[in-house]
Write an enzyme that holds these catalytic residues in place. Structure first.
Site, PDB file in Angstrom:
ATOM      1  N   GLY A 272       0.808  -1.213   0.000  1.00  0.00           N
ATOM      2  CA  GLY A 272       0.000   0.000   0.000  1.00  0.00           C
ATOM      3  C   GLY A 272       0.839   1.260   0.000  1.00  0.00           C
ATOM      4  O   GLY A 272       2.064   1.216   0.095  1.00  0.00           O
ATOM      5  N   PRO A 273       0.171   2.406  -0.076  1.00  0.00           N
ATOM      6  CA  PRO A 273       0.875   3.676  -0.206  1.00  0.00           C
ATOM      7  C   PRO A 273       1.429   4.251   1.090  1.00  0.00           C
ATOM      8  O   PRO A 273       2.121   5.259   1.062  1.00  0.00           O
ATOM      9  CB  PRO A 273      -0.204   4.609  -0.777  1.00  0.00           C
ATOM     10  N   CYS A 274       1.142   3.620   2.229  1.00  0.00           N
ATOM     11  CA  CYS A 274       1.495   4.239   3.513  1.00  0.00           C
ATOM     12  C   CYS A 274       2.574   3.516   4.310  1.00  0.00           C
ATOM     13  O   CYS A 274       3.603   4.111   4.636  1.00  0.00           O
ATOM     14  CB  CYS A 274       0.239   4.375   4.382  1.00  0.00           C
ATOM     15  N   LEU A 275       2.351   2.247   4.631  1.00  0.00           N
ATOM     16  CA  LEU A 275       3.226   1.584   5.599  1.00  0.00           C
ATOM     17  C   LEU A 275       4.692   1.612   5.188  1.00  0.00           C
ATOM     18  O   LEU A 275       5.558   2.047   5.947  1.00  0.00           O
ATOM     19  CB  LEU A 275       2.766   0.140   5.838  1.00  0.00           C
ATOM     20  N   ASP A 278       6.089   5.217   4.970  1.00  0.00           N
ATOM     21  CA  ASP A 278       6.181   5.911   6.250  1.00  0.00           C
ATOM     22  C   ASP A 278       7.279   5.354   7.155  1.00  0.00           C
ATOM     23  O   ASP A 278       7.975   6.117   7.837  1.00  0.00           O
ATOM     24  CB  ASP A 278       4.832   5.867   6.976  1.00  0.00           C
TER      25      ASP A 278
END
Length: 449
Positions: A272-275, A278
């Site tokens: 995904g685009p976050c984990l 980040d």
């Protein structure tokens, strides 16, 4: 009391979903985005990406006149009282955060504020590393506007915790709201906005400093990623132990209130685009201030290696994969989204191609996005059954509901070599292993007595 008018800079998943939800409850919303085609689609009531529940909210909000989009940043700021910065924060080549879009949004907001007399609240909702709000956003707005933060305009950091696939639900029913306020007036204004939005269903509100709010978001995502990598490590241990099953282990430890059951689902790894973005940004930031991050390092390493476990299971039954037809069911990083960003399926397909396999894929929502990455190097099936037809091996990579309905008999009938690898643990091993050459992440069958 009249509800505040709100603008958003950046109409991606976070910006557009939050904007549509606010508009649905009587807030007048203007969304700014640099992408003219996206703005046109939004003003026609069409979401530019798939998110359950968003299409109807957006359509109704646009029709009612409560939400509109524009490519004019000045229009967005001058006609609202609160501006949320919801632009993307991609990774630089070394994994550190790239703040160019946050910086650009800050300058544009500042330039617009130069032409405004009334006090205006700026809220950073984009995920940014600690100190960004006070050391990057604040001075850029002050310089462009000629105003002083805390006097002429307010500033707060308000991290989002939305999950793709359930972003609308997460907006309406969040676990908590974190407000990192530059000053009390800014915090009061933002809290008032949320009190108007949630009414009697107001979630717990944590008011703190901007740096704490920034670090809360990164700590949250890093912990979730670590939890997934941990259970995948346990799954790999189970794979080597006769009779072991990670789903049983996860269920039992999840009953411990100190641990909890969420994010203990073994599989091919998180995406995904976050984990991933980040935790790499947190790692690089930590290094910049002289702090090492061994837990983050281990979390990333385990996740990177996890899709290879599926390749090993395929080779266990087929030997060399050269010339073998491998069906991959599921391309998005999770169900109920069309997002393939950092999806484990990308790493799996790349490895299969490197091993000489013929790859055919299917996903109910993410096919077009996957085509942008792989083009004609793989084949694309129109449905799940066409995907597995004639395959030597089928691999479950996303737990879409429609895949759960495929029976062992169907796999047996359609596949050339009935090898099934359940990378998401959607099938009962005792049932499917009776009919197929079956493997599942974190499962080793008991010894036959």
């Amino acid at each position: 009391m009249k509800k505040r008018s709100v603008s958003f800079f950046g109409l991606g998943h976070v910006g557009l979903t939050t904007a549509a939800c606010l508009a649905s409850r009587g807030f007048r919303v203007i969304g700014y985005d640099i992408d003219g085609e996206k703005v046109k689609r939004i003003n026609n009531g069409e979401a530019p990406f798939f998110e359950p529940g968003l299409d109807e909210l957006l359509r109704d909000s646009v029709r009612s006149g409560m939400l509109r989009a524009t490519t004019d940043p000045m229009e967005a700021v001058l006609n609202t009282e609160v501006t949320f910065i919801t632009v993307g924060t991609p990774s630089a080549l070394d994994g550190s955060i790239d703040l160019r879009y946050v910086e650009s949004a800050s300058r544009m907001i500042g330039e617009a504020l130069r032409h405004k007399k009334d006090w205006h609240l700026v809220v950073v909702k984009s995920t940014v590393v600690p100190l960004t709000t006070e050391r990057v956003v604040k001075p850029l707005i002050e310089e462009a506007s000629g105003m002083r933060c805390g006097y002429d305009f307010g500033l707060a950091m308000n991290p989002e915790f939305l999950r793709e696939g359930s972003a609308v639900r997460d907006t309406f029913k969040p676990d908590r709201i974190v407000i990192g306020e530059f000053d009390k007036r800014s915090g009061d204004a933002l809290e008032e906005l949320y009190r108007d939005f949630y009414g009697e269903e107001l979630p717990p509100i944590i008011r703190t400093t901007p740096v704490n709010a920034e670090l809360i978001k990164y700590s949250n995502n890093a912990f979730l990623a670590m939890k997934v990598s941990f259970i995948n490590m346990i799954a790999n241990i189970c794979q080597k132990l006769e009779g072991a099953d990670v789903t049983v282990v996860a269920e039992a430890i999840g009953m411990d209130k100190r641990i909890g059951p969420l994010f203990l689902k073994a599989g091919p790894g998180w995406g995904g685009p976050c984990l991933g973005k980040d935790i790499m940004a947190l790692k690089r930031f930590s290094e910049s201030i002289g702090v090492t991050t061994p837990l983050i390092d281990a979390t990333i390493k385990i996740n990177k290696q996890q899709p290879m476990k599926l390749v090993e299971l395929a080779e266990k039954h087929l030997g060399s994969l050269k010339g073998k037809r491998i069906a991959v069911l599921g391309l998005s990083f999770k169900p109920d989204t069309d997002d393939v960003t950092d999806s484990p399926s990308i790493r799996l397909v790349k490895t299969l191609l490197e091993r000489g396999a013929e790859v055919i894929v299917y996903d109910p929502k993410a096919m077009e996005n996957f085509k942008k990455l792989f083009g004609n190097s793989i084949k694309y099936a129109p449905n799940a059954l066409s995907c597995i037809e004639g395959a030597d091996c089928a691999v479950i990579m996303t737990e879409w509901r429609e895949f759960r309905d495929i029976s062992p008999q169907t796999y047996l009938k359609l596949m050339r070599t009935p090898v099934l690898i359940d990378g998401r643990r959607i099938y009962p091993p005792d049932v499917y292993s009776k009919h197929l050459r079956f493997e599942a992440i974190g499962y080793s069958p008991p010894k036959t007595k």
